[in-house]
Write an enzyme that holds these catalytic residues in place. Structure first.
Site, PDB file in Angstrom:
ATOM      1  N   ASN A  24       0.656  -1.125   0.112  1.00  0.00           N
ATOM      2  CA  ASN A  24      -0.410   0.171   0.149  1.00  0.00           C
ATOM      3  C   ASN A  24       0.951   1.424  -0.099  1.00  0.00           C
ATOM      4  O   ASN A  24       1.879   0.962   0.539  1.00  0.00           O
ATOM      5  CB  ASN A  24      -1.081  -0.380   1.436  1.00  0.00           C
ATOM      6  CG  ASN A  24      -2.040   0.500   1.130  1.00  0.00           C
ATOM      7  OD1 ASN A  24      -2.375   2.433   1.346  1.00  0.00           O
ATOM      8  ND2 ASN A  24      -3.157   0.551   0.378  1.00  0.00           N
ATOM      9  N   HIS A  69     -10.532  16.301  -4.112  1.00  0.00           N
ATOM     10  CA  HIS A  69      -9.136  17.198  -3.550  1.00  0.00           C
ATOM     11  C   HIS A  69      -7.834  15.808  -2.513  1.00  0.00           C
ATOM     12  O   HIS A  69      -8.447  15.519  -1.705  1.00  0.00           O
ATOM     13  CB  HIS A  69      -9.598  17.709  -1.821  1.00  0.00           C
ATOM     14  CG  HIS A  69     -10.354  19.749  -2.335  1.00  0.00           C
ATOM     15  ND1 HIS A  69     -11.066  19.958  -1.679  1.00  0.00           N
ATOM     16  CD2 HIS A  69      -9.853  20.199  -3.305  1.00  0.00           C
ATOM     17  CE1 HIS A  69     -11.331  20.877  -1.665  1.00  0.00           C
ATOM     18  NE2 HIS A  69     -10.950  20.958  -3.099  1.00  0.00           N
ATOM     19  N   GLU A  70      -7.209  15.258  -3.981  1.00  0.00           N
ATOM     20  CA  GLU A  70      -5.908  14.885  -3.520  1.00  0.00           C
ATOM     21  C   GLU A  70      -5.122  15.501  -2.391  1.00  0.00           C
ATOM     22  O   GLU A  70      -4.422  16.344  -3.539  1.00  0.00           O
ATOM     23  CB  GLU A  70      -5.987  13.568  -4.468  1.00  0.00           C
ATOM     24  CG  GLU A  70      -4.368  12.764  -4.266  1.00  0.00           C
ATOM     25  CD  GLU A  70      -5.014  11.834  -2.879  1.00  0.00           C
ATOM     26  OE1 GLU A  70      -5.610  11.608  -3.211  1.00  0.00           O
ATOM     27  OE2 GLU A  70      -4.030  11.921  -1.785  1.00  0.00           O
ATOM     28  N   GLU A  75     -14.274   5.931   2.243  1.00  0.00           N
ATOM     29  CA  GLU A  75     -14.117   4.978   1.625  1.00  0.00           C
ATOM     30  C   GLU A  75     -13.210   4.267   2.423  1.00  0.00           C
ATOM     31  O   GLU A  75     -13.547   3.376   3.207  1.00  0.00           O
ATOM     32  CB  GLU A  75     -12.866   4.987   0.621  1.00  0.00           C
ATOM     33  CG  GLU A  75     -12.091   3.877   0.185  1.00  0.00           C
ATOM     34  CD  GLU A  75     -11.450   3.683  -0.852  1.00  0.00           C
ATOM     35  OE1 GLU A  75     -10.203   4.763  -0.588  1.00  0.00           O
ATOM     36  OE2 GLU A  75     -11.093   3.640  -2.315  1.00  0.00           O
ATOM     37  N   GLU A 125     -11.683   0.021  -6.240  1.00  0.00           N
ATOM     38  CA  GLU A 125     -10.217   0.016  -7.593  1.00  0.00           C
ATOM     39  C   GLU A 125      -9.624  -0.409  -7.597  1.00  0.00           C
ATOM     40  O   GLU A 125      -8.595  -1.287  -8.081  1.00  0.00           O
ATOM     41  CB  GLU A 125      -9.617   1.076  -6.602  1.00  0.00           C
ATOM     42  CG  GLU A 125      -9.105   1.212  -4.908  1.00  0.00           C
ATOM     43  CD  GLU A 125      -9.176   2.616  -4.612  1.00  0.00           C
ATOM     44  OE1 GLU A 125      -9.235   3.817  -5.672  1.00  0.00           O
ATOM     45  OE2 GLU A 125      -8.222   2.906  -4.199  1.00  0.00           O
TER      46      GLU A 125
END
Lengths: 702, 702
Positions: free
Chosen positions: B193, B414-415, B502, B508
């Protein structure tokens, strides 16, 4: 701005030459650069033919990078330049500053890694500045610094004027010793602080002032510290080499860079005349020009404050003693019992306004005006202040109107308690509040360990924040005086609204047990090399027990010494820090503080010896008036001052504020004598300074 | 709001009684509390006469405090209460929620330290919630948690549905094993990750779902996580006891509290019927009521997105491939070479708007619209986005106007790249930008390690930030869907503009190698116990290599399973995540997505077995329509659905979207059949679900 720029570019490409030489404009300094066989870069510095810095390594160690930027280099390109320009600062010790240096730019390539860096050297008449540059390129994009490996190899066991290396505080008295004695004296040099962390018993801070046994003065510092962490120095005792020691972040890394990037400048000032060190503008010259555009809203400030009475413990910042803690927005102060010692109340503030106005001051600082002081300290409290909510007894609007009617500006106070995220969350509303109520300047503070926990005052994270606060302040046309922030390194050239910093042991420590009487003869060689200090002088009552019977501190200075500080401790912000009632006892001496200018056309460092004495003469900006100051260390001293800097043909009246014959910082600090004398450029004055004393002089054209 | 409140207060003061008992309203659960001789608090829990939680310790260990809040307690006060109230959520699975519990409040005093805490127990019909409270008092003001010592002693080697304990990520597939097998399977359970950090091979996250060999379902979680750090669980293998393991900050401390304060609630749900766990509203009921006042601007959203094509690698978020890195405000994108694969361009976005509008969607999400995506990931970049500067090919105003003309709202993205300080510095201007261009909701992301470095996604620092962003969004009437943030714990009751998270392994990951086909039969028992998940289902093309030849991932689900998710994976935000062209291939199946409601009057969990199947029926809000969904694990299965929840006397038409006979998530995922049938409340339907399949049903009144 009058500019005289003369540029000659000479490009020398040499893949086979490993030694490069650069001289200063006056040829007194000579830099030598080379790569050894392993491709490791070294430099050395001579002054008037004598080696001052022996061959010293350069380079950086990176995280997760075996080679790092340490060796395997080849010279890819060399260029040199001559630069000579004069520029005008918005405020300063001079109205014009000459920036004159010879520059050598060396591009070093690591062929194996297919990447390159640049080392840029600038030699001024007073010494050397150099930095690392990381151009944009494919194989050097993002990198993390494990440690910088810049060395300063000393040629002997010099005398050093040092404070312990630390990630959070500079508020130490100076120790004077040989380099070899540092580790042995380290523990004694450490005094307590709200936030402090040392890394080695051989660690010291910059600027580091030294004097060789041949009488050569050497000063090590850095300039233009931004987007990087602060450099301390760690002494290798076996070789008497200082090695750069950067400030780590919470996880131990020492810097996060994205190319294109540059390191701060590392500076080495050298002279056989100590006054050259004080007079040097190298730090400013190595910084970028003004980035703010219009600076008409930026002005030096002479101010007083509701402050010293809290520092001495006579009054309190906090409103009530009743609560163990407060929660802003939840605690109802109107329901608490006021402690009766809260100085920042409307009526009391108005009295200060009256006094400051009567005596021609520009502004009044008030600390303790806002909710939150009951538990602000030592609790690692995150939401500690909101910077906009006054205590019940502080009427912001009434005070603002009253001050305005008296031609006084209010100076804002933002104590952050080191809680940086909290400050940034409130920054816009805090600055808007200032605009709304006519506050044009703010004293900010960072007392206590930094939050986010694990970060340090001098780490890249906090250093990024300090500049963020200054830049945002400029958007609101606000001037910033940041205490406990990183010590300045000349960024005030680029951001002239950064009008002050403390970031060293200031006058308040005189009320926390006292500072060494010669402290003020060292600070200009150390802390002030990077920029002005809001030293907040002007204490007339040295016996603190008279303000607070529970505080037996003694201010280790004479009144004449305190007056001299307005000249010798350069700052565009000058505070008359004592209480009005103490000035009222000595209104003749106070006159000097009222007369002193705070912005200058010229400054002449007449004589100086770190730890012993400094004498400075300055010409007020756009005026024919001059001011002199002398601060003296622990040995009484006579001095002779030639006034040849005065304009020929003019007659002046000098008012001299000197130590009385029997004055002494400890036993008789308030004894002074005032005399007047007609002087011209041909006059010479003989004066005596007491132990911890000095003299101050205003010279007005007649 | 219809409220039925019945309160009986009984005050029992007993200094001599060490055992306290509390029962749930239906008497099935019994809590026992006691202090042992050392004054250490313990609790245990029975269900239907059987011990579920053996005697388990309670308490907190403090930094710099020898006694801590662990032992030496005496009972100072006890009170119990019955609470029964019905309240209406702004949006949810039900239009009315009953909050019915028996409460026991125990004040524990440490006589030696002269301080006290409170432990508050609430027993609901589905289980237990309890928390620590720290009232304002003289001897407990500021304290730092070293570790919380809350234990959950299991009575046997239960089967657990778990993911590795981690400070930064929940994006793991679930492992089903006995408790004793966890450590052996830990390494296999770890997949890579962008940001992850484990603490022990016996560590697991909450909510933790378990099933005893007697068929009792047990769920451990927390509710109302704010101003505290996230609780993971660490299994003591010798005693099969789970111990709370909080998330440390950069310096290893686990929480900074100022009394008065409360811990989050620790929850233990127990039932012999798995559907009771899914149907429980305990998490919401333990949270504070709505604090936002007017909530008329908060609405569930059905949306599509320019997103899946980037997730699969068919397109890119970034505009150009030419630069190794960018510096916002310095990089001139108009001078770079566009890579031709940047999906967030005006024309392409308009096509999505057309499709979404045609098919009745509310909104369109667009990712990759703003400058900065070239180096946003994996570089620990601080100033990574400014959230207001579009790429040269994304015309904000034109797109806004076009969307408006088509009755579509644009959803902002908005990342943050985990750069929290950067996001907060830009938050106001980012939200103002949204207001200006008509964006009413934002999907935020925190991909990558948190900056300030050393902090974790699940530490108190970041948790404070997530809520700060939500509260500030409410000031701007903006709804927030935060990805990679902390998993929700019911704060949506207090801040109903937090419409999604999430914070688990979402759709994803099907494009990142695939998820286990039974993943969606576990998530509602684990991740969704705390709140809805923006799972973004609706993938119709399972072979990802058809979108991107370099990506051989396979979506491990049938189309019927994907449709069912709109019912089984509760969320007020529902995305049709696939590309329009894939829906165009299966418009009859797509009809279900168009029809599905996204807000509910009632929800009935008909049958459920973690890891195997879930079947849910929901009644659309203010409508007579019902929707059913079944998701199935790896074993093909028959199910019988009684429609007795339908209104008696009414006739409905059911449209059933089921797996075709030979459907299989891997070999034949797109085989489905649609049938219609007249049904009433007396109807029973028999259906078959394929491996990784399911069925979806819309039931419309005729």
């Amino acid at each position: 701005m009058k500019n005289t720029i003369v540029l000659f570019g000479l490009l020398l490409t040499s893949l086979l030459t490993y030694g490069q030489t650069l001289k200063s404009p006056n040829s007194e300094h000579e830099l030598n650069f080379k790569l050894n066989e392993a491709g490791t870069p070294f430099y050395s510095l001579n002054y008037k033919g004598k080696e001052i810095i022996e061959e010293s390594q350069l380079g950086l160690e990176l995280v997760d990078d075996d080679t790092s930027l340490m060796n395997g280099f080849e010279i890819k390109e060399i260029s040199d330049t001559i630069f000579d320009e004069t520029w005008e600062p918005v405020w300063g010790e001079q109205s014009e500053i000459r920036n004159h240096y010879n520059e050598l730019v060396i591009t070093l390539e690591q062929p194996k890694e297919e990447r390159h860096i640049i080392i840029r050297f600038r030699l001024f008449d007073e010494g050397l500045g150099f930095r690392y540059e990381f151009p944009q390129q494919k194989n050097l994009v993002y990198f993390v610094i494990k440690e910088e490996h810049t060395e300063f190899a000393m040629t002997g066991d010099h005398t050093a004027f040092w404070i312990p290396g630390d990630y959070d505080s500079q508020e130490y008295d100076y120790t004077i010793s040989k380099l070899s004695e540092i580790s042995g004296l380290f523990d004694d040099a450490l005094t307590g602080n709200a936030s402090q962390e040392q890394f080695a018993e051989t660690g010291v801070q910059t600027s580091l002032m030294m004097k060789s046994k041949d009488g050569i003065y050497i000063n090590l510092h850095e300039a233009a510290l931004k987007e990087y962490s602060l450099m301390n120095l760690n002494l290798d005792e076996s070789s008497l080499t200082f090695k750069s020691w950067l400030t780590p972040d919470a996880v131990g890394n020492k810097g996060y860079l994205q190319a294109p990037a540059v390191s701060p400048w590392r500076t080495v000032m050298v002279s056989d005349d100590a006054t050259d060190i004080l007079a040097s503008n190298m730090t400013l010259n190595l910084n970028e020009p003004n980035a703010l555009g219009d600076t008409s809203w930026i002005k030096p400030i002479k101010y007083m404050g509701v402050w010293w009475e809290m520092i001495t413990g006579k009054s309190t910042w906090n409103y009530t003693d009743e609560l163990p803690s407060v929660k802003l927005g939840e605690t109802d102060y109107s329901k608490t019992i006021p402690n009766g010692k809260h100085a920042a109340n409307t009526e009391h503030v108005k009295k200060y306004i009256d006094f400051a106005s009567k005596h021609g001051f520009d502004a009044l600082l008030v600390e303790g005006w806002n909710e939150g002081w009951e538990d602000w300290f030592g609790n690692s409290k995150d939401f500690v202040f909101d910077f906009v909510t006054p205590y019940p007894d502080f009427d912001v609007e009434e005070i603002h109107d009253y001050a305005k009617s008296k031609n006084i500006e209010m100076m804002m106070h933002h104590e952050t308690s080191g809680a940086i995220r909290n400050y940034e969350r409130h920054l816009d509303t805090a600055y808007q509040f200032m605009n709304k109520y006519g506050y044009t300047s703010v004293k900010s503070g960072y007392v206590g360990d930094i939050i986010p926990r694990g970060e340090r005052h001098y780490g890249q994270w906090a250093i990024n924040h300090y500049l963020y606060a200054v830049k945002k302040a400029a958007d609101y046309k606000i001037m910033v005086n940041a205490h406990e922030a990183v010590r300045p390194t000349g960024l005030r050239r680029t951001y002239p609204n950064l009008i002050g910093n403390e970031s060293a042991r200031g006058t308040e420590f005189q009320a926390f047990g006292g500072s060494k009487p010669n402290h003020v003869t060292i600070l200009p060689f150390t802390r002030l090399i990077g920029g002005p200090m809001d030293y907040t002088p002007g204490i007339f009552e040295m016996d603190i027990s008279k303000l607070n019977p529970n505080n037996n501190s003694h201010v280790n200075a004479t009144i004449a010494n305190q007056l001299a500080l307005y000249v010798t401790m350069y700052s565009p912000l000058q505070m008359a820090a004592d209480l009005p009632e103490h000035y009222e006892q000595f209104m003749d001496a106070f006159q000097f503080i009222k007369d002193i200018a705070i912005d200058w056309d010229e400054s002449h460092y007449l004589e100086a010896e770190p730890g012993e004495y400094i004498t400075v003469a300055r010409k007020a900006k756009d005026s024919s008036s001059w001011f002199l100051g002398n601060v003296n260390g622990t040995t009484p001293r006579k001095t002779k001052v030639d006034l040849d800097f005065l304009e020929k043909g003019k007659t002046y009246e000098a008012t001299i504020y000197a130590d009385a014959k029997d004055a002494h910082y400890k036993t008789n600090p308030q004894a002074y004598k005032i005399s007047t004398k007609k002087v011209t450029s041909r006059s010479t004055l003989k004066l005596k300074s007491a132990a911890g004393g000095g003299f101050a002089m205003s010279i007005i054209e007649k």
